[in-house]
Write an enzyme that holds these catalytic residues in place. Structure first.
Site, mmCIF file in Angstrom:
data_model
loop_
_atom_site.group_PDB
_atom_site.id
_atom_site.type_symbol
_atom_site.label_atom_id
_atom_site.label_comp_id
_atom_site.label_asym_id
_atom_site.label_seq_id
_atom_site.Cartn_x
_atom_site.Cartn_y
_atom_site.Cartn_z
ATOM 1 N N LYS A 57 1.031 -1.243 -0.146
ATOM 2 C CA LYS A 57 -0.275 -0.204 0.318
ATOM 3 C C LYS A 57 0.832 1.464 0.068
ATOM 4 C CE LYS A 57 -0.519 -0.188 5.027
ATOM 5 N NZ LYS A 57 -1.370 -1.448 6.622
ATOM 6 N N ARG A 158 -10.257 -0.927 14.612
ATOM 7 C CA ARG A 158 -10.462 -0.142 13.851
ATOM 8 C C ARG A 158 -11.747 -0.932 12.413
ATOM 9 N NH1 ARG A 158 -4.609 0.681 10.556
ATOM 10 N NH2 ARG A 158 -5.153 -1.461 9.665
ATOM 11 N N TYR A 287 15.495 31.623 5.374
ATOM 12 C CA TYR A 287 14.909 31.905 5.732
ATOM 13 C C TYR A 287 15.242 31.802 7.213
ATOM 14 C CZ TYR A 287 12.570 30.770 0.986
ATOM 15 O OH TYR A 287 12.411 30.693 -0.001
ATOM 16 N N MET A 335 12.205 25.183 0.224
ATOM 17 C CA MET A 335 11.002 23.869 -0.822
ATOM 18 C C MET A 335 11.715 22.831 -1.578
ATOM 19 S SD MET A 335 8.112 25.195 -2.952
ATOM 20 C CE MET A 335 6.979 25.517 -1.589
HETATM 21 C C1 LIG Z 1 0.064 -2.122 6.846
HETATM 22 C C2 LIG Z 1 -0.202 -2.908 7.034
HETATM 23 C C3 LIG Z 1 -0.014 -3.968 7.263
HETATM 24 C C4 LIG Z 1 1.787 -4.009 7.550
HETATM 25 O O1 LIG Z 1 2.151 -3.327 8.416
HETATM 26 P P1 LIG Z 1 3.704 -3.392 8.878
HETATM 27 O O2 LIG Z 1 3.574 -3.202 9.860
HETATM 28 O O3 LIG Z 1 4.502 -2.176 7.833
HETATM 29 O O4 LIG Z 1 4.446 -5.210 9.147
HETATM 30 C C5 LIG Z 1 -0.458 -5.737 8.098
HETATM 31 N N1 LIG Z 1 -1.997 -5.705 8.276
HETATM 32 C C6 LIG Z 1 -2.913 -4.730 7.398
HETATM 33 C C7 LIG Z 1 -4.606 -3.938 7.855
HETATM 34 C C8 LIG Z 1 -1.826 -3.177 7.348
HETATM 35 O O5 LIG Z 1 -2.812 -2.534 7.245
#
Ligand SMILES: *Cc1c(COP(=O)(O)O)cnc(C)c1O
Length: 395
Positions: A57, A158, A287, A335
């Site tokens: 992701k 969650r 700056y 920047m």
């Molecule tokens: C992002 C995520 C992971 C991976 O987590 P890491 O700590 O980076 O290994 C695993 N399961 C879910 C549901 C996630 O959202």
């Protein structure tokens, strides 16, 4: 000369030598060998019954999703995890054929259509969402069953259905047309904490949920619970699959887990010196003149700034590596540019490479170092590099 290849999909694919790279002011280097090494280390570490999902992701934690996915699958990962539908489509458009689980929630007609069209696998978090999926697939005359993954909330608060209702929820999904339960999973809230009390409680709740499902006579398919930290902590958390993000990228989720397995950082952040000058004692830099030269010093301007993802709050705190030596960053990070004090190193030239994250000789600066300075976690550092920086694959 180093042979470098730009990552397809991010910038045009081409072979470049170091000279050609003179044209780049700043870039992210992705070490494909380190990536492959980490995946193989993880596969070896797991028992043969446990599969590895590579979590890619957020553009593979800033590393470039398509290339990372290709290498991860080649190196032994069984499937991929993303957060959103567009992230999954990007992989399919990059010719990735492995199963892709969307870890985030999906509800809308457009999302369900895309999931069916691109052969993606959604997470189902509630009975309501399961009904929407089933009804929508029905109205589409969807012919083959869609693999879906049941998400249980065992204490993360969650996504997911409360573990106490696991049996009912799974039974409902099982009876709905067009849906095929591919896995049942949950997510841990405190896996990186050396104190395992909360994690053990979540583990117990997950076991309780599995017992409910079995008691209903439902065959439990694939089960998974562990992220990187849990995967490195205890094999009783591995089940049929682990969902590993951070460790794939060569970082440890917590200091106490560093001995579990050998990993190599995949990402390096580099930029070039664009001008070198001498400034007199008392001269203000950048700056706000937040840095005043205490003596005459030699200053190097570097072509990278906060718009590239170098946090401005590291101003006057961070260090960088040049010619294998550590130098201090001075003045406010701007920047597109920042300044270094290179007085200690004679004859620095314009065009020389500065490593902001990574290794030069015996010196190393890691995402963990930045995370500590910024009071955050390495995950956020990795995800922070902007698309203005080309991702360059190094073999
Ligand atoms: C992002 C995520 C992971 C991976 O987590 P890491 O700590 O980076 O290994 C695993 N399961 C879910 C549901 C996630 O959202």
């Amino acid at each position: 000369m180093l042979s470098r290849k730009q990552i397809p999909g991010v910038v045009p694919n081409q072979q470049c030598d170091t000279y050609a790279w003179f044209s780049q002011r700043a870039w992210v280097e992705i070490d494909l060998e380190a990536l492959s090494y980490n995946v193989k280390q993880l596969v070896q570490f797991l028992s043969p019954r446990t599969q590895l999902m590579a979590v890619v992701k957020a553009d593979a934690y800033g590393h470039g999703a398509v290339t990372v996915a290709q290498i991860a699958i080649q190196s032994g990962a069984s499937c991929l995890g993303v957060a959103t539908v567009p992230e999954a489509i990007q992989l399919r458009e990059g010719r990735i054929q492995a199963p892709i689980l969307i870890l985030g929630a999906t509800h809308t007609l457009e999302q369900i259509h895309a999931i069916a069209q691109w052969k993606l696998q959604p997470t189902l978090c509630s009975p309501k969402q399961a009904l929407v999926f089933s009804d929508t697939l029905e109205s589409m005359n969807y012919d083959s069953p869609l693999p879906v993954h049941i998400k249980l909330d065992t204490g993360m608060s969650r996504l997911g259905t409360n573990w106490r209702q696991a049996g009912e929820f799974v039974q409902l999904v099982q009876r709905l047309p067009h849906l095929d339960i591919a896995s049942i999973y949950s997510h841990l809230a405190t896996a990186d904490d050396p104190d395992t009390t909360v994690m053990e409680e979540q583990h117990k709740r997950f076991e309780d949920a599995i017992a409910q499902i079995k008691a209903m006579g439902i065959q439990v398919p694939c089960l998974h619970l562990a992220n990187s930290a849990a995967a490195l902590t205890d094999s009783s958390l591995h089940y049929d699959m682990v969902r590993v993000g951070l460790a794939v990228y060569g970082l440890y989720p917590a200091p106490h887990l560093q001995n579990a397995i050998d990993l190599k950082p995949v990402l390096e952040l580099k930029a070039r010196v664009t001008q070198v000058k001498t400034i007199a004692a008392g001269t203000g830099v950048s700056y706000g003149h937040q840095f005043i030269a205490p003596r005459e010093l030699r200053l190097a301007v570097v072509g990278i700034g906060y718009a590239d993802g170098v946090p401005r709050s590291l101003s006057n705190k961070m260090q960088a590596l040049i010619r294998g030596q550590r130098v201090s960053q001075i003045g406010t990070i701007t920047m597109d540019q920042l300044m270094l004090d290179v007085s200690a190193i004679p004859n620095i030239q314009e065009g020389e490479v500065v490593t902001l994250l990574g290794e030069q000789g015996k010196e190393q600066i890691s995402a963990d170092d930045w995370a500590k300075q910024l009071n955050t976690i390495s995950w956020e550092i990795l995800c922070g590099f902007k698309h203005r920086l080309p991702r360059v694959a190094v073999m």
